[in-house]
Design an enzyme around this catalytic site. Structure first.
Site, mmCIF file in Angstrom:
data_model
loop_
_atom_site.group_PDB
_atom_site.id
_atom_site.type_symbol
_atom_site.label_atom_id
_atom_site.label_comp_id
_atom_site.label_asym_id
_atom_site.label_seq_id
_atom_site.Cartn_x
_atom_site.Cartn_y
_atom_site.Cartn_z
ATOM 1 N N CYS A 90 0.711 -1.206 0.104
ATOM 2 C CA CYS A 90 0.032 0.090 -0.049
ATOM 3 C C CYS A 90 0.800 1.268 0.138
ATOM 4 C CB CYS A 90 -0.895 -0.057 1.213
ATOM 5 S SG CYS A 90 -1.739 -1.467 1.319
ATOM 6 N N TYR B 71 -18.171 15.447 19.657
ATOM 7 C CA TYR B 71 -18.388 16.774 19.385
ATOM 8 C C TYR B 71 -17.673 17.903 20.120
ATOM 9 C CZ TYR B 71 -20.724 21.229 18.735
ATOM 10 O OH TYR B 71 -20.899 22.528 18.843
ATOM 11 N N GLY C 70 -6.973 -13.675 1.311
ATOM 12 C CA GLY C 70 -6.538 -12.594 0.709
ATOM 13 C C GLY C 70 -6.949 -12.505 -0.705
ATOM 14 N N PRO D 48 -9.446 -30.578 3.643
ATOM 15 C CA PRO D 48 -9.356 -30.316 5.183
ATOM 16 C C PRO D 48 -7.993 -29.877 5.678
ATOM 17 C CG PRO D 48 -9.866 -32.588 4.703
ATOM 18 C CD PRO D 48 -9.837 -31.965 3.463
HETATM 19 P P1 FAD Z 1 0.214 -10.244 -1.218
HETATM 20 O O1 FAD Z 1 0.188 -9.193 -0.316
HETATM 21 O O2 FAD Z 1 0.064 -9.782 -2.555
HETATM 22 O O3 FAD Z 1 0.974 -11.201 -0.882
HETATM 23 C C1 FAD Z 1 1.074 -12.351 -1.925
HETATM 24 C C2 FAD Z 1 2.797 -12.886 -1.756
HETATM 25 O O4 FAD Z 1 2.929 -14.395 -2.389
HETATM 26 C C3 FAD Z 1 3.473 -12.083 -2.857
HETATM 27 O O5 FAD Z 1 4.815 -11.617 -2.265
HETATM 28 C C4 FAD Z 1 3.877 -13.251 -3.708
HETATM 29 O O6 FAD Z 1 5.345 -13.083 -4.440
HETATM 30 C C5 FAD Z 1 3.797 -14.519 -3.139
HETATM 31 N N1 FAD Z 1 3.811 -15.881 -3.871
HETATM 32 C C6 FAD Z 1 2.528 -15.952 -4.857
HETATM 33 N N2 FAD Z 1 2.660 -17.230 -5.406
HETATM 34 C C7 FAD Z 1 3.667 -17.859 -4.782
HETATM 35 C C8 FAD Z 1 4.127 -18.876 -4.929
HETATM 36 N N3 FAD Z 1 3.687 -19.662 -5.758
HETATM 37 N N4 FAD Z 1 5.388 -19.459 -4.286
HETATM 38 C C9 FAD Z 1 5.885 -18.212 -3.222
HETATM 39 N N5 FAD Z 1 5.438 -17.253 -3.256
HETATM 40 C C10 FAD Z 1 4.288 -16.906 -3.818
HETATM 41 N N6 FAD Z 1 -5.219 -2.418 0.200
HETATM 42 C C11 FAD Z 1 -5.799 -1.579 1.107
HETATM 43 O O7 FAD Z 1 -6.678 -2.231 1.932
HETATM 44 N N7 FAD Z 1 -5.547 -0.317 1.376
HETATM 45 C C12 FAD Z 1 -4.555 0.222 0.260
HETATM 46 O O8 FAD Z 1 -4.344 1.339 0.540
HETATM 47 C C13 FAD Z 1 -3.816 -0.487 -0.820
HETATM 48 N N8 FAD Z 1 -3.171 0.031 -1.468
HETATM 49 C C14 FAD Z 1 -2.485 -0.782 -2.521
HETATM 50 C C15 FAD Z 1 -1.362 -0.114 -3.135
HETATM 51 C C16 FAD Z 1 -0.916 -0.873 -4.294
HETATM 52 C C17 FAD Z 1 0.173 -0.517 -5.215
HETATM 53 C C18 FAD Z 1 -1.119 -2.629 -4.284
HETATM 54 C C19 FAD Z 1 -0.402 -3.180 -5.095
HETATM 55 C C20 FAD Z 1 -1.796 -3.008 -3.408
HETATM 56 C C21 FAD Z 1 -2.868 -2.333 -2.355
HETATM 57 N N9 FAD Z 1 -3.549 -2.691 -1.715
HETATM 58 C C22 FAD Z 1 -4.387 -1.900 -0.697
HETATM 59 C C23 FAD Z 1 -3.993 -4.149 -1.663
HETATM 60 C C24 FAD Z 1 -3.317 -4.948 -0.701
HETATM 61 O O9 FAD Z 1 -2.160 -4.822 -0.720
HETATM 62 C C25 FAD Z 1 -3.723 -6.408 -0.931
HETATM 63 O O10 FAD Z 1 -5.043 -6.404 -1.025
HETATM 64 C C26 FAD Z 1 -2.949 -7.394 0.017
HETATM 65 O O11 FAD Z 1 -1.514 -7.203 0.074
HETATM 66 C C27 FAD Z 1 -3.189 -8.920 -0.231
HETATM 67 O O12 FAD Z 1 -2.632 -9.694 0.541
HETATM 68 P P2 FAD Z 1 -2.375 -11.241 0.234
HETATM 69 O O13 FAD Z 1 -1.656 -11.891 1.198
HETATM 70 O O14 FAD Z 1 -3.512 -11.879 -0.565
HETATM 71 O O15 FAD Z 1 -1.360 -11.067 -1.011
#
Ligand code: FAD
Length: 556
Positions: free
Chosen positions: A44, A429, A284, A278
């Site tokens: 973010c 307030y 996410g 299970p």
């Molecule tokens: P991620 O945080 O994306 O983590 C997934 C990780 O899994 C990654 O590092 C990836 O490399 C790894 N991975 C994937 N497949 C594999 C594999 N096969 N083997 C090993 N590793 C793997 N949300 C908000 O609520 N507010 C905000 O202000 C906001 N701003 C954002 C700004 C940007 C630029 C971005 C890109 C996103 C933003 N988000 C925001 C969204 C938020 O970051 C995501 O919703 C959140 O990070 C999702 O979490 P996650 O754990 O599902 O995935």
């Protein structure tokens, strides 16, 4: 024997799950794999790192590999990609990206938190240098380097959603002339068009060119620059392109392991974040969850839900029964000092989901008492069901105090609250912070007045019809400065003396500047046996609806 929990993906969902697991179970063996060089980094914060608001890369690292090891005894394997799951033997294949060596790891519980990938459409020119997505620290470093080394003058941001607008602001902050290209006829797709309209005009006021209702068709190299050709044939020549057209859940691993995906393409999980296998949990951006308002399955790529889902999964792995409640899409974005926030369903979302029996109010109160210097308007839209008054959603735009109001309404939605609860909410307030009737209270009061019949609401979208008489109760100078086509003018200050000029056989739709004088007029007229209703939000809402193209032609 120690329970072995393996986690794929170590950022929002995965890292939350790992840390919660350790807090619940000192005996488990926990290992977290991420194919990237970092875990637990602040996606973010990336736009602000590009914009040089966050100046040091290390500030983006919320927790490090060392911290996970030392504080939580969690093994973190960065640059390790999980390439396959063998569900029958409960093992995963892991590739060390440093050495390309693959090995097999056994699990008792497997957690999938692989996130989502930015959409990069297959189109001519997509691989030209200077075209970036924003997902990882490496992406943002790449953009920073491009800016420092190439000194671009213009940037094109494709996509006018949260990330696109944050990037637009930050690139402008770096001195680039920014154009936003958005396929829909509005920016901020989660909002209703009239609520997105002030965001568009604010962008324009900050010298951002906003190109709406036109999609990207292809890129061409253009003398060391990049030409983006749109579906309508426009040619936008630029020096840097940011693709911010959404994300796709990373489901390849789950799919190849035979885990079922839902209708939206996300991994299917139950309320404990457990997949139909299970021994496997998921969370996410990669999963589908229930929208608490519409009851439909959705993919909501936001950090808050990912973090909470990580906790729920950890509890489930430890045999606890806490459930994830579902999502309501509470979100906020800042754009050149303007705050844009929303929670729950939008009007278009409710219509799309086939929800009937809801009503809308608009209001534009100051963010604190008007007598205290510096009050700024909050443009607020509230959606609620009729007749029970359950709060369904809200959107707000303004310079101050916006997210506080949306957070209160979001909490009310979570608790199953109604507009009566909003009207009664006891909130902070003092003059510099709010008002004795906070904007949240006012929204609830307007809605309850509608439900009780004290102030029926007229529908702006029906005012072009011949049936309604549209009555403007503002003063003469306000009317002269602009009014609804066909409206008759009778200021509130003269209504008592002249109401006999009004017909009693037609419904009268009343408006003023923001809705308050309209309310007084409606109360007067109803008590004198006229069929009156208020056009909520008044002329201010009318202008936004008109600019957004949301009115019937006769009223626009
Ligand atoms: P991620 O945080 O994306 O983590 C997934 C990780 O899994 C990654 O590092 C990836 O490399 C790894 N991975 C994937 N497949 C594999 C594999 N096969 N083997 C090993 N590793 C793997 N949300 C908000 O609520 N507010 C905000 O202000 C906001 N701003 C954002 C700004 C940007 C630029 C971005 C890109 C996103 C933003 N988000 C925001 C969204 C938020 O970051 C995501 O919703 C959140 O990070 C999702 O979490 P996650 O754990 O599902 O995935």
């Amino acid at each position: 024997m120690r329970k072995r929990v393996l986690i794929v993906g170590g950022v929002a969902g995965g890292a939350s799950c790992a840390a919660r697991l350790r807090r619940l179970d000192e005996t488990a063996e926990i290992a977290m794999f991420d194919r990237g060089p970092h875990v637990s980094f602040a996606n973010c914060g990336l736009p602000y790192f590009v914009g040089d608001v966050i100046t040091e890369e290390r500030k983006l690292l919320v927790a490090t590999t060392d911290l996970f090891r030392e504080r939580f005894d969690i093994a973190v394997r960065t640059r390790h990609e999980v390439t396959a799951i063998d569900r029958s033997n409960r093992t995963i294949a892991v590739k060390d990206l440093h050495t390309s060596v693959e090995r097999t790891e056994a699990y008792d519980a497997l957690v999938l938190a692989p996130g989502a990938a930015p959409i990069r459409p297959a189109m001519p020119g997509i691989d030209l240098p200077g075209i970036f997505a924003v997902r990882t620290i490496a992406d943002s470093v790449g953009i920073r380097t491009w800016i420092t080394e190439r000194r671009p003058r213009r940037a094109l941001v494709v996509g006018g959603g949260f990330i696109g607008l944050e990037m637009a602001e930050n690139l402008a902050h770096r001195g680039l002339a920014v154009t936003v290209l958005e396929k829909l006829p509005q920016v901020m797709p989660p909002l209703d068009p009239e609520m997105a309209e002030p965001v568009r005009s604010h962008l324009v006021a900050h010298s951002v060119t906003v190109h709406l209702g036109d999609g990207l068709a292809r890129f061409e190299a253009a003398d060391g620059r990049i030409a983006a050709i749109t579906e309508a044939g426009a040619r936008l020549t630029t020096d840097l392109v940011i693709l911010a057209i959404g994300v796709r859940p990373e489901t390849a691993l789950a799919k190849s392991a035979g885990l079922p995906l839902g209708p939206r393409g996300g991994i299917l999980v139950d309320a404990h974040m457990r997949t139909p296998d299970p021994a496997i949990w998921a969370m996410g951006d990669a999963v589908e969850v229930r929208d608490v308002i519409t009851g439909q399955e959705v993919i909501l790529p936001l950090a808050g839900p990912a973090n909470r889902q990580g906790r729920v999964a950890a509890e489930s792995i430890c045999g606890r029964t806490r459930e994830f409640r579902g999502v309501q899409a509470t979100a906020v974005v800042g754009v050149f000092g303007l705050t844009v926030a929303s929670t729950g369903a939008s009007e278009k979302g409710l219509r799309r989901a086939g929800v009937k029996g809801f009503e809308t109010v608009y209001l534009h109160p100051g963010h604190h008492a008007g007598y205290y210097p510096g009050a700024r308007p909050i443009h607020l839209k509230l959606l609620f069901s009729v007749p029970d008054g359950r709060v369904l959603g809200a959107q707000a735009v303004g310079l101050e105090g916006v997210e506080k109001r949306i957070d209160v309404i979001a909490t009310m939605i979570q608790m199953g609250g109604s507009v009566h609860d909003l009207a009664e909410a006891e909130l902070c307030y003092a003059p510099q912070f709010g008002a004795a009737k906070d904007p949240v209270n006012l929204a609830g009061m307007i809605a309850t007045n509608h439900l009780s019949g004290d102030m029926p609401l007229a529908d702006w979208r029906q005012i072009g019809s011949a049936e309604h008489l549209v009555l403007d109760v503002r003063e003469a100078d306000e009317f002269a400065a602009g009014h609804v086509p066909g409206a008759i003018h009778l200021p509130l200050s003269q209504l008592r003396a002249r109401h006999g000029e009004l017909p009693r056989d037609r419904p009268i739709a009343v408006y003023c500047q923001v809705g308050q004088r309209g309310y007084y007029a409606v109360r007067f007229l109803l008590q004198h046996d006229y069929r009156a209703a208020n056009l909520s939000g008044g002329w201010t809402t009318y202008q936004a609806l008109r600019a957004a193209g949301a009115l019937a032609p006769a009223a626009a």
